[in-house]
Design a protein around this motif. Structure first.
Motif, PDB file in Angstrom:
ATOM      1  N   ARG A 117       0.849  -1.193   0.000  1.00  0.00           N
ATOM      2  CA  ARG A 117       0.000   0.000   0.000  1.00  0.00           C
ATOM      3  C   ARG A 117       0.881   1.237   0.000  1.00  0.00           C
ATOM      4  O   ARG A 117       1.593   1.493   0.948  1.00  0.00           O
ATOM      5  CB  ARG A 117      -0.901  -0.002   1.226  1.00  0.00           C
ATOM      6  CG  ARG A 117      -1.842  -1.186   1.241  1.00  0.00           C
ATOM      7  CD  ARG A 117      -2.808  -1.074   2.398  1.00  0.00           C
ATOM      8  NE  ARG A 117      -3.915  -1.979   2.205  1.00  0.00           N
ATOM      9  CZ  ARG A 117      -4.956  -1.735   1.436  1.00  0.00           C
ATOM     10  NH1 ARG A 117      -5.048  -0.622   0.778  1.00  0.00           N
ATOM     11  NH2 ARG A 117      -5.923  -2.615   1.321  1.00  0.00           N
ATOM     12  N   LEU A 118       0.822   1.982  -1.083  1.00  0.00           N
ATOM     13  CA  LEU A 118       1.608   3.198  -1.212  1.00  0.00           C
ATOM     14  C   LEU A 118       0.682   4.391  -1.388  1.00  0.00           C
ATOM     15  O   LEU A 118      -0.358   4.277  -2.044  1.00  0.00           O
ATOM     16  CB  LEU A 118       2.543   3.108  -2.422  1.00  0.00           C
ATOM     17  CG  LEU A 118       3.602   2.010  -2.398  1.00  0.00           C
ATOM     18  CD1 LEU A 118       4.349   1.988  -3.725  1.00  0.00           C
ATOM     19  CD2 LEU A 118       4.573   2.216  -1.256  1.00  0.00           C
ATOM     20  N   SER A 119       1.088   5.508  -0.843  1.00  0.00           N
ATOM     21  CA  SER A 119       0.331   6.746  -1.041  1.00  0.00           C
ATOM     22  C   SER A 119       0.623   7.273  -2.450  1.00  0.00           C
ATOM     23  O   SER A 119       1.577   6.832  -3.106  1.00  0.00           O
ATOM     24  CB  SER A 119       0.740   7.788  -0.007  1.00  0.00           C
ATOM     25  OG  SER A 119       2.057   8.252  -0.274  1.00  0.00           O
ATOM     26  N   GLU A 120      -0.174   8.222  -2.903  1.00  0.00           N
ATOM     27  CA  GLU A 120       0.078   8.815  -4.217  1.00  0.00           C
ATOM     28  C   GLU A 120       1.443   9.497  -4.251  1.00  0.00           C
ATOM     29  O   GLU A 120       2.142   9.434  -5.256  1.00  0.00           O
ATOM     30  CB  GLU A 120      -1.037   9.794  -4.585  1.00  0.00           C
ATOM     31  CG  GLU A 120      -2.322   9.089  -4.969  1.00  0.00           C
ATOM     32  CD  GLU A 120      -3.379  10.019  -5.529  1.00  0.00           C
ATOM     33  OE1 GLU A 120      -3.153  11.249  -5.610  1.00  0.00           O
ATOM     34  OE2 GLU A 120      -4.446   9.513  -5.912  1.00  0.00           O
ATOM     35  N   PRO A 129      -2.053  15.696 -17.667  1.00  0.00           N
ATOM     36  CA  PRO A 129      -3.256  14.865 -17.520  1.00  0.00           C
ATOM     37  C   PRO A 129      -2.942  13.369 -17.629  1.00  0.00           C
ATOM     38  O   PRO A 129      -3.481  12.569 -16.868  1.00  0.00           O
ATOM     39  CB  PRO A 129      -4.162  15.327 -18.668  1.00  0.00           C
ATOM     40  CG  PRO A 129      -3.725  16.726 -18.956  1.00  0.00           C
ATOM     41  CD  PRO A 129      -2.243  16.747 -18.692  1.00  0.00           C
ATOM     42  N   GLU A 130      -2.045  13.005 -18.548  1.00  0.00           N
ATOM     43  CA  GLU A 130      -1.675  11.597 -18.703  1.00  0.00           C
ATOM     44  C   GLU A 130      -0.976  11.067 -17.454  1.00  0.00           C
ATOM     45  O   GLU A 130      -1.212   9.949 -17.017  1.00  0.00           O
ATOM     46  CB  GLU A 130      -0.755  11.405 -19.919  1.00  0.00           C
ATOM     47  CG  GLU A 130      -1.400  11.735 -21.238  1.00  0.00           C
ATOM     48  CD  GLU A 130      -1.359  13.227 -21.577  1.00  0.00           C
ATOM     49  OE1 GLU A 130      -0.696  14.020 -20.857  1.00  0.00           O
ATOM     50  OE2 GLU A 130      -2.014  13.614 -22.555  1.00  0.00           O
ATOM     51  N   GLY A 131      -0.085  11.892 -16.891  1.00  0.00           N
ATOM     52  CA  GLY A 131       0.619  11.509 -15.669  1.00  0.00           C
ATOM     53  C   GLY A 131      -0.337  11.358 -14.501  1.00  0.00           C
ATOM     54  O   GLY A 131      -0.227  10.420 -13.704  1.00  0.00           O
ATOM     55  N   GLY A 132      -1.311  12.260 -14.401  1.00  0.00           N
ATOM     56  CA  GLY A 132      -2.313  12.189 -13.341  1.00  0.00           C
ATOM     57  C   GLY A 132      -3.177  10.945 -13.454  1.00  0.00           C
ATOM     58  O   GLY A 132      -3.477  10.287 -12.446  1.00  0.00           O
TER      59      GLY A 132
END
Length: 95
Positions: free
Chosen positions: A24-27, A78-81
């Motif tokens: 489990r990793l945070s953003e 946007p692609e990265g997000g």
């Protein structure tokens, strides 16, 4: 809490570095590992990362359960997000 052995594992090759995302990793943790050269800070202790410039001639790819995805050079696009949200959802299926 989910067993770490059964947690999702995502791998990739980004800017010549093998990337492994598991548990489990945070953003923020995902962003720092995938876009590692952006997370490098002076004094971080990792001399190799300091001064790394993004090389757009390399193809950076992440492999997930859903397939292979190209990693854009900037997580702020946007692609990265979208990639960040997808990786987070796969690593944290319970929300």
């Amino acid at each position: 809490m989910a067993d770490e052995a059964n947690s999702a594992r995502i791998t990739g090759k980004v800017q010549g570095r093998d990337i492994v995302l598991d548990g489990r990793l945070s953003e923020d943790e995902i962003r720092d590992r995938v876009w590692w050269w952006r997370a490098s800070r002076p004094g971080s202790g990792d001399q190799e990362d300091q001064g790394h410039e993004y090389d757009s001639s390399r193809r950076d790819v992440i492999a997930t359960l859903g397939g292979y995805y190209e990693v854009p050079g900037d997580p702020g696009t946007p692609e990265g997000g979208e990639l960040l949200e997808m990786l987070y959802a796969e690593l944290n299926p319970d929300g």
